[in-house]
Design an enzyme around this catalytic site. Structure first.
Site, PDB file in Angstrom:
ATOM      1  N   GLY A  83       0.865  -1.190   0.000  1.00 34.07           N
ATOM      2  CA  GLY A  83       0.000   0.000   0.000  1.00 34.07           C
ATOM      3  C   GLY A  83       0.895   1.232   0.000  1.00 34.07           C
ATOM      4  O   GLY A  83       0.641   2.208   0.700  1.00 34.07           O
ATOM      5  N   GLY A  84       1.953   1.166  -0.794  1.00 34.00           N
ATOM      6  CA  GLY A  84       3.021   2.180  -0.748  1.00 34.00           C
ATOM      7  C   GLY A  84       2.720   3.440  -1.530  1.00 34.00           C
ATOM      8  O   GLY A  84       3.583   4.300  -1.649  1.00 34.00           O
ATOM      9  N   HIS A 128      -4.334   2.635   9.577  1.00 31.69           N
ATOM     10  CA  HIS A 128      -5.306   3.590  10.147  1.00 31.69           C
ATOM     11  C   HIS A 128      -6.505   3.808   9.215  1.00 31.69           C
ATOM     12  O   HIS A 128      -7.500   4.387   9.628  1.00 31.69           O
ATOM     13  CB  HIS A 128      -4.625   4.913  10.539  1.00 31.69           C
ATOM     14  CG  HIS A 128      -4.370   5.851   9.397  1.00 31.69           C
ATOM     15  ND1 HIS A 128      -4.312   7.211   9.557  1.00 31.69           N
ATOM     16  CD2 HIS A 128      -4.149   5.618   8.078  1.00 31.69           C
ATOM     17  CE1 HIS A 128      -4.073   7.768   8.376  1.00 31.69           C
ATOM     18  NE2 HIS A 128      -3.965   6.826   7.471  1.00 31.69           N
ATOM     19  N   ASP A 140       0.622  -1.313  -4.852  1.00 31.80           N
ATOM     20  CA  ASP A 140      -0.614  -0.545  -4.603  1.00 31.80           C
ATOM     21  C   ASP A 140      -1.638  -0.962  -5.661  1.00 31.80           C
ATOM     22  O   ASP A 140      -1.393  -1.875  -6.466  1.00 31.80           O
ATOM     23  CB  ASP A 140      -0.343   0.976  -4.624  1.00 31.80           C
ATOM     24  CG  ASP A 140      -1.310   1.744  -3.725  1.00 31.80           C
ATOM     25  OD1 ASP A 140      -2.508   1.797  -4.068  1.00 31.80           O
ATOM     26  OD2 ASP A 140      -0.884   2.262  -2.684  1.00 31.80           O
ATOM     27  N   LYS A 167       2.943   1.851   5.748  1.00 32.97           N
ATOM     28  CA  LYS A 167       2.940   3.238   6.240  1.00 32.97           C
ATOM     29  C   LYS A 167       1.578   3.876   5.987  1.00 32.97           C
ATOM     30  O   LYS A 167       1.119   3.923   4.850  1.00 32.97           O
ATOM     31  CB  LYS A 167       4.041   4.050   5.561  1.00 32.97           C
ATOM     32  CG  LYS A 167       4.048   5.498   5.994  1.00 32.97           C
ATOM     33  CD  LYS A 167       5.266   6.235   5.500  1.00 32.97           C
ATOM     34  CE  LYS A 167       5.129   7.723   5.735  1.00 32.97           C
ATOM     35  NZ  LYS A 167       4.247   8.390   4.788  1.00 32.97           N
ATOM     36  N   ASP A 190      -3.236  -6.198  -4.454  1.00 31.81           N
ATOM     37  CA  ASP A 190      -4.312  -5.899  -3.509  1.00 31.81           C
ATOM     38  C   ASP A 190      -3.933  -6.547  -2.179  1.00 31.81           C
ATOM     39  O   ASP A 190      -3.774  -7.769  -2.101  1.00 31.81           O
ATOM     40  CB  ASP A 190      -5.608  -6.513  -4.074  1.00 31.81           C
ATOM     41  CG  ASP A 190      -6.796  -6.340  -3.144  1.00 31.81           C
ATOM     42  OD1 ASP A 190      -6.590  -5.977  -1.963  1.00 31.81           O
ATOM     43  OD2 ASP A 190      -7.934  -6.586  -3.595  1.00 31.81           O
TER      44      ASP A 190
HETATM   45  C1  SAM Z   1      -2.994   6.679   3.203  1.00 29.65           C
HETATM   46  S1  SAM Z   1      -2.328   5.998   1.743  1.00 29.65           S
HETATM   47  C2  SAM Z   1      -0.664   5.669   2.223  1.00 29.65           C
HETATM   48  C3  SAM Z   1       0.263   5.559   1.066  1.00 29.65           C
HETATM   49  C4  SAM Z   1       1.742   5.369   1.420  1.00 29.65           C
HETATM   50  N1  SAM Z   1       1.964   4.200   2.234  1.00 29.65           N
HETATM   51  C5  SAM Z   1       2.300   6.613   2.064  1.00 29.65           C
HETATM   52  O1  SAM Z   1       2.459   6.632   3.296  1.00 29.65           O
HETATM   53  O2  SAM Z   1       2.549   7.588   1.335  1.00 29.65           O
HETATM   54  C6  SAM Z   1      -3.067   4.383   1.688  1.00 29.65           C
HETATM   55  C7  SAM Z   1      -2.736   3.622   0.414  1.00 29.65           C
HETATM   56  O3  SAM Z   1      -3.387   2.354   0.462  1.00 29.65           O
HETATM   57  C8  SAM Z   1      -3.744   2.028  -0.864  1.00 29.65           C
HETATM   58  N2  SAM Z   1      -4.754   0.954  -0.878  1.00 29.65           N
HETATM   59  C9  SAM Z   1      -6.057   1.037  -0.515  1.00 29.65           C
HETATM   60  N3  SAM Z   1      -6.646  -0.174  -0.655  1.00 29.65           N
HETATM   61  C10 SAM Z   1      -5.687  -1.025  -1.115  1.00 29.65           C
HETATM   62  C11 SAM Z   1      -5.676  -2.411  -1.413  1.00 29.65           C
HETATM   63  N4  SAM Z   1      -6.766  -3.151  -1.270  1.00 29.65           N
HETATM   64  N5  SAM Z   1      -4.509  -2.960  -1.817  1.00 29.65           N
HETATM   65  C12 SAM Z   1      -3.389  -2.202  -1.952  1.00 29.65           C
HETATM   66  N6  SAM Z   1      -3.342  -0.883  -1.679  1.00 29.65           N
HETATM   67  C13 SAM Z   1      -4.484  -0.292  -1.253  1.00 29.65           C
HETATM   68  C14 SAM Z   1      -4.250   3.337  -1.399  1.00 29.65           C
HETATM   69  O4  SAM Z   1      -4.315   3.329  -2.807  1.00 29.65           O
HETATM   70  C15 SAM Z   1      -3.227   4.307  -0.831  1.00 29.65           C
HETATM   71  O5  SAM Z   1      -2.151   4.483  -1.719  1.00 29.65           O
END
Ligand code: SAM
Length: 479
Positions: free
Chosen positions: A283-284, A357, A306, A353, A337
């Protein structure tokens, strides 16, 4: 006759002693460093906050503020203190009216003599009486200033909402009000709109047996407020909600700008990783954390994972910012995912990161379990999130015996351990997470429980200098 000791003195005396002692410290540091204490009546400028760059001055200011707030809670009539909280929406409605009708920018252009409510009304078309009443409740709370009856001006607090644009431009092109701005006005606008409406439905969500215990993001107070089982993200995808999405994105960029881009470097002992170790940033996003890591540790390999749209954007950004890392294979950008099994097995580090939350416990358990299944005994899990401090000192010593770094730097008694409302922004974010996503920020014990239930064990908390409540690193190992 002996003087009463500090410990014997009344709570208000103890608080006044703290204020006095820390005011002397603050003034000494500010005079030595030539960083003046800000003037409430003058507009905000980054230089007005420069004094906080010194950790001693920052700590002294926090203690004074916490003591002053506690003193007010003791001495004000209790119903007034209760209504400072319970009546938050009255003030929020007034802020929204001023923000949306560009009052801060109008007053900036009016100059130091301020402007009458009729003058404001002639520019923004609002009812002068109503605008005057909104401004007065805010001025009563040190947001704006009433210079003479019905004549208002900005102060340091109201000027925080300034987009710094000419009012002519704002009224001619309201849709792009927040474009190219620092983002705080956009963030306030979002909170006073989407989150404010969700807040009105929080008890309805909690009292309905169908949603009371749910952690489903489609069962949030926000979903109830818009009368549709949609997440905030799905709502923003509606063609007629592009403006709100745009405002949200600008607000988020404003928040991101508040944290140093290389904060990730202090979130774990990255130097300890052997050459060719693999870090998977789950989820980067577009690789905001991976970039400083890739630059600082060229021998470490990083996989940023992501959703498809985000990885597409990430590819464009990396092609511009660090194409060599992609060409050499040091950094890979891949669609994954995190509710599916983790394809990158046996990584040295799985990094999450500001991901957990966004999700309630039942969803976090799925994410963490997939990573646990992919881990080997040497794997580390690194979480970067805000750890919510407790509002109490731990007289049982239970928290202190545990995790290194688990307990944040606490305020001196008789203050609340977390410095009270001085640190309220983190707790606001926690409730905002509930309202919009049915998710939350977590305390350290909650995080440890969550890790424990998925086969992980927290072993260390990394705190940045100043120990802000914003973001901490938590290192965990498989058990
Ligand atoms: C608050 S952002 C944090 C992004 C990054 N880790 C940072 O700190 O800059 C949450 C991330 O989770 C990703 N996300 C949401 N659902 C997801 C899923 N099912 N699988 C992978 N990524 C996902 C979103 O696209 C988003 O980029």
């Amino acid at each position: 006759m002996s003087q009463p000791s500090y410990a014997d003195s009344s709570p208000i005396r103890q608080l006044i002693v703290l204020i006095n002692q820390n005011a002397s410290t603050l003034e000494a540091v500010c005079s030595q460093k030539s960083t003046p204490i800000p003037d409430l009546d003058r507009p905000f400028h980054p230089s007005t906050e420069a004094f906080r760059g010194d950790p001693v001055a920052a700590e002294a200011a926090k203690v004074i503020c916490a003591a002053a707030l506690q003193l007010a809670a003791i001495l004000m009539p209790p119903q007034v203190t209760l209504y400072r909280v319970a009546g938050g929406h009255f003030k929020a409605a007034a802020v929204r009216a001023c923000l949306e009708s560009n009052v801060t920018e109008i007053l900036r252009e009016a100059g130091p003599k301020g402007l009458s409510v009729q003058g404001i009304s002639a520019i923004n078309g609002q009812d002068p009486q109503k605008i005057g009443r909104f401004l007065r409740i805010l001025a009563t709370n040190h947001v704006y200033r009433e210079l003479e009856p019905n004549v208002f001006t900005n102060n340091r607090i109201s000027s925080m909402m300034d987009t710094l644009k000419p009012t002519k431009e704002l009224f001619a092109d309201p849709e792009h009000k927040h474009d190219g701005t620092p983002g705080l006005a956009a963030l306030v606008g979002h909170h006073l709109d989407e989150a404010f409406k969700a807040a009105a439905y929080s008890w309805e969500t909690l009292s309905d047996p169908a949603t009371r215990l749910s952690g489903d993001p489609k069962a949030s107070p926000f979903a109830r407020a818009i009368n549709s089982k949609e997440t905030l993200w799905q709502f923003y995808e509606r063609p007629d909600e592009r403006d709100r999405q745009h405002r949200f994105d600008i607000g988020m960029q404003g928040i991101q700008a508040l944290q140093p881009p290389d904060a990730i470097l202090g979130a774990y002992n990255w130097e300890s990783l052997p050459e060719d170790s693999l870090v998977v940033d789950v989820g980067g996003g577009v690789g905001t954390s991976a970039l400083p890591l890739a630059i600082t540790f060229p021998k470490v390999k990083i996989a940023v994972q992501d959703l498809p749209g985000v990885i597409m954007d990430a590819k464009k950004i990396w092609a511009e910012k660090m194409p060599a890392a992609i060409e050499s294979g040091q950094v890979t950008l891949e669609v994954h995912d995190f509710f599916e099994p983790q394809p990158r097995l046996s990584a040295a580090v799985y990094l999450l990161k500001q991901v957990l939350h966004d999700w309630s416990d039942e969803y976090c358990i799925k994410i963490l379990s997939h990573l646990r299944a992919a881990a080997v005994p040497e794997t580390k899990l690194v979480l970067v999130d805000s750890i919510m401090p407790f509002a109490c000192h731990d007289s049982s010593g239970k928290m202190k015996s545990g995790l290194p770094g688990g307990v944040p730097h606490e305020a001196p008694a008789p203050l609340l351990a977390n410095f009270g409302a001085v640190n309220e922004m983190g707790y606001n974010a926690d409730i905002d997470m509930f309202l919009l996503f049915n998710s939350q920020e977590r305390t350290i014990t909650h995080t440890e429980e969550l890790l424990g239930s998925t086969g992980w064990k927290a072993v260390k908390v990394y705190r940045q200098e100043g120990d802000s409540t914003f973001l901490q690193g938590i290192e965990a190992i498989p058990v």
